[in-house]
Design a protein around this motif. Structure first.
Motif, PDB file in Angstrom:
ATOM      1  N   UNK A 146       0.827  -1.189   0.000  1.00  0.00           N
ATOM      2  CA  UNK A 146       0.000   0.000   0.000  1.00  0.00           C
ATOM      3  C   UNK A 146       0.867   1.247   0.000  1.00  0.00           C
ATOM      4  N   UNK A 147       0.620   2.154  -0.940  1.00  0.00           N
ATOM      5  CA  UNK A 147       1.328   3.424  -0.970  1.00  0.00           C
ATOM      6  C   UNK A 147       0.932   4.254   0.244  1.00  0.00           C
ATOM      7  N   UNK A 148       1.894   4.942   0.835  1.00  0.00           N
ATOM      8  CA  UNK A 148       1.653   5.732   2.040  1.00  0.00           C
ATOM      9  C   UNK A 148       0.836   6.987   1.702  1.00  0.00           C
ATOM     10  N   UNK A 149      -0.408   7.001   2.140  1.00  0.00           N
ATOM     11  CA  UNK A 149      -1.296   8.133   1.848  1.00  0.00           C
ATOM     12  C   UNK A 149      -0.874   9.386   2.609  1.00  0.00           C
ATOM     13  N   UNK A 150      -0.311   9.215   3.805  1.00  0.00           N
ATOM     14  CA  UNK A 150       0.133  10.379   4.575  1.00  0.00           C
ATOM     15  C   UNK A 150       1.252  11.122   3.854  1.00  0.00           C
ATOM     16  N   UNK A 151       2.081  10.379   3.120  1.00  0.00           N
ATOM     17  CA  UNK A 151       3.172  11.011   2.390  1.00  0.00           C
ATOM     18  C   UNK A 151       2.711  11.600   1.063  1.00  0.00           C
ATOM     19  N   UNK A 152       1.891  10.848   0.325  1.00  0.00           N
ATOM     20  CA  UNK A 152       1.581  11.236  -1.039  1.00  0.00           C
ATOM     21  C   UNK A 152       0.226  11.922  -1.224  1.00  0.00           C
ATOM     22  N   UNK A 153      -0.660  11.868  -0.228  1.00  0.00           N
ATOM     23  CA  UNK A 153      -1.965  12.525  -0.387  1.00  0.00           C
ATOM     24  C   UNK A 153      -2.450  13.170   0.901  1.00  0.00           C
ATOM     25  N   UNK A 154      -1.599  13.906   1.616  1.00  0.00           N
ATOM     26  CA  UNK A 154      -2.040  14.504   2.873  1.00  0.00           C
ATOM     27  C   UNK A 154      -3.137  15.547   2.680  1.00  0.00           C
ATOM     28  N   UNK A 155      -3.134  16.240   1.539  1.00  0.00           N
ATOM     29  CA  UNK A 155      -4.152  17.253   1.273  1.00  0.00           C
ATOM     30  C   UNK A 155      -5.530  16.628   1.149  1.00  0.00           C
ATOM     31  N   UNK A 156      -5.618  15.458   0.535  1.00  0.00           N
ATOM     32  CA  UNK A 156      -6.913  14.793   0.390  1.00  0.00           C
ATOM     33  C   UNK A 156      -7.373  14.195   1.719  1.00  0.00           C
ATOM     34  N   UNK A 157      -6.434  13.716   2.513  1.00  0.00           N
ATOM     35  CA  UNK A 157      -6.795  13.195   3.836  1.00  0.00           C
ATOM     36  C   UNK A 157      -7.361  14.298   4.726  1.00  0.00           C
ATOM     37  N   UNK A 158      -7.004  15.547   4.425  1.00  0.00           N
ATOM     38  CA  UNK A 158      -7.496  16.683   5.202  1.00  0.00           C
ATOM     39  C   UNK A 158      -8.773  17.278   4.621  1.00  0.00           C
ATOM     40  N   UNK A 159      -9.217  16.751   3.485  1.00  0.00           N
ATOM     41  CA  UNK A 159     -10.412  17.261   2.811  1.00  0.00           C
ATOM     42  C   UNK A 159     -11.610  16.382   3.210  1.00  0.00           C
ATOM     43  N   UNK A 160     -12.516  16.911   4.010  1.00  0.00           N
ATOM     44  CA  UNK A 160     -13.636  16.118   4.528  1.00  0.00           C
ATOM     45  C   UNK A 160     -14.525  15.574   3.413  1.00  0.00           C
ATOM     46  N   UNK A 161     -14.711  16.350   2.362  1.00  0.00           N
ATOM     47  CA  UNK A 161     -15.560  15.899   1.256  1.00  0.00           C
ATOM     48  C   UNK A 161     -14.962  14.674   0.572  1.00  0.00           C
ATOM     49  N   UNK A 162     -13.664  14.721   0.308  1.00  0.00           N
ATOM     50  CA  UNK A 162     -13.004  13.617  -0.385  1.00  0.00           C
ATOM     51  C   UNK A 162     -12.917  12.392   0.522  1.00  0.00           C
TER      52      UNK A 162
END
Length: 316
Positions: A160-176
């Motif tokens: 699994x690719x690390x989402x905290x490293x590569x998609x932190x902006x999306x993890x912070x987006x409640x809609x996404x």
């Protein structure tokens, strides 16, 4: 001697970058991957004899084309150009709609998709790239193995690719995050809606069955292979008019089916550009839709190419 990439695959350090991997898929996810990747393949194989005289009507064709464009543009405009590369800003309703549309392509939830693709760009055609065709050598056997891996083999790997490293902006987006959690719902809808519409339009159970088959698994299977071909074919063959750090190339036969994504060389030379087909005659449906969104006021800060930028990127 441990390489930098090897270190990143592990836990890393408090001062170093986050690791590129965050573990492995659980058993439930692995089973789901096999089902939703292999079932459309089986449907494509079954479609060959079904085309031979029965089982396909104009309602099926119309629904398959509609859902192909709906889910395909959700991937190219939403998942790819908006969420992965920030090629434009979208008003909140459009952002949510594109995330939902992309989910209906059954290529994974948006956050996972984006993390994998950003990792691809970070390590393009080098160790760490999740789907490069060039990591198994240049012998005939190596190229065949590389093509399989880049096209669909990589999807069956458990890392699994690390989402905290590569998609932190999306993890912070409640809609996404909410759309990400509802991936199961959009997967259900992308299969159920064609059947319901087919049944209503033909007013028959058989119309529902054929619409489900052609606008459901067959459409999903075709779109899967179009998307995967960008990972495989467009990193192996084609022309390279712009300078990039990898082997991304333009492959014109896929331009229409891929909604402009197969103008892959410019994309890797300038990833945030909202238009990939920048030369005369290069059809880019995704860019045209972004242009429409901009005119309607739904998209802003669109990163359109400029002659000066393209001149700097041109291969010498």
């Amino acid at each position: 001697m441990t390489s930098t990439l090897d270190a990143e695959r592990g836990g890393g350090t408090s001062r170093g970058p986050k690791p590129i991997l965050e573990g492995t898929r659980d058993r439930k996810t692995i089973i789901g991957v096999y089902i939703f990747i292999l079932a459309p393949v089986v449907a494509l194989v079954a479609a060959v004899p079904l085309l031979w005289g029965w089982g396909l009507g104009w309602v099926d064709v119309a629904l398959a084309v509609f859902f192909f464009y709906l889910s395909g543009l959700g991937i190219t405009v939403g998942y790819h150009r908006l969420f992965t590369h920030g090629s434009f800003r979208a008003k909140r309703p459009l952002k949510i709609a594109l995330a939902a549309m992309g989910s209906m392509a059954v290529q994974g939830p948006p956050i996972i998709w984006v993390a994998d693709h950003r990792r691809h760009h970070a390590f393009s055609d080098r160790e760490g790239d999740p789907h490069s065709p060039w990591l198994h050598g240049t012998s005939p056997a190596g190229l065949a193995k590389g093509f399989w891996h880049a096209h669909m083999g990589w999807i069956f790997e458990h890392e699994l690719t690390n989402k905290q490293r590569f998609a932190p902006d999306l993890l912070a987006d409640r809609d996404i995050v909410r759309v990400n959690k509802l991936f199961w719902l959009f997967t259900t809808l992308t299969l159920l809606l064609p059947a319901v519409l087919g049944g209503l339009l033909t007013w028959s159970w058989w119309g529902a069955v054929t619409a489900f088959f052609w606008a459901g698994p067959v459409r999903i299977g075709i779109l899967h292979h179009v998307t995967w071909s960008t990972n495989s074919i467009c990193h192996m063959v084609g022309d390279r008019p712009f300078t990039s750090r990898d082997r991304a190339a333009n492959f014109w036969p896929l331009a229409i089916l891929s909604f402009g994504e197969s103008w892959h060389n410019l994309h890797h030379a300038d990833p945030t550009c909202a238009r990939h087909g920048v030369k005369r005659g290069q059809i880019d449906t995704s860019a045209r839709l972004i242009w429409v969104f901009e005119k309607l006021g739904w998209a802003t800060d669109v990163r359109w190419p400029t002659p000066q930028r393209l001149e700097k990127l041109a291969a010498r």
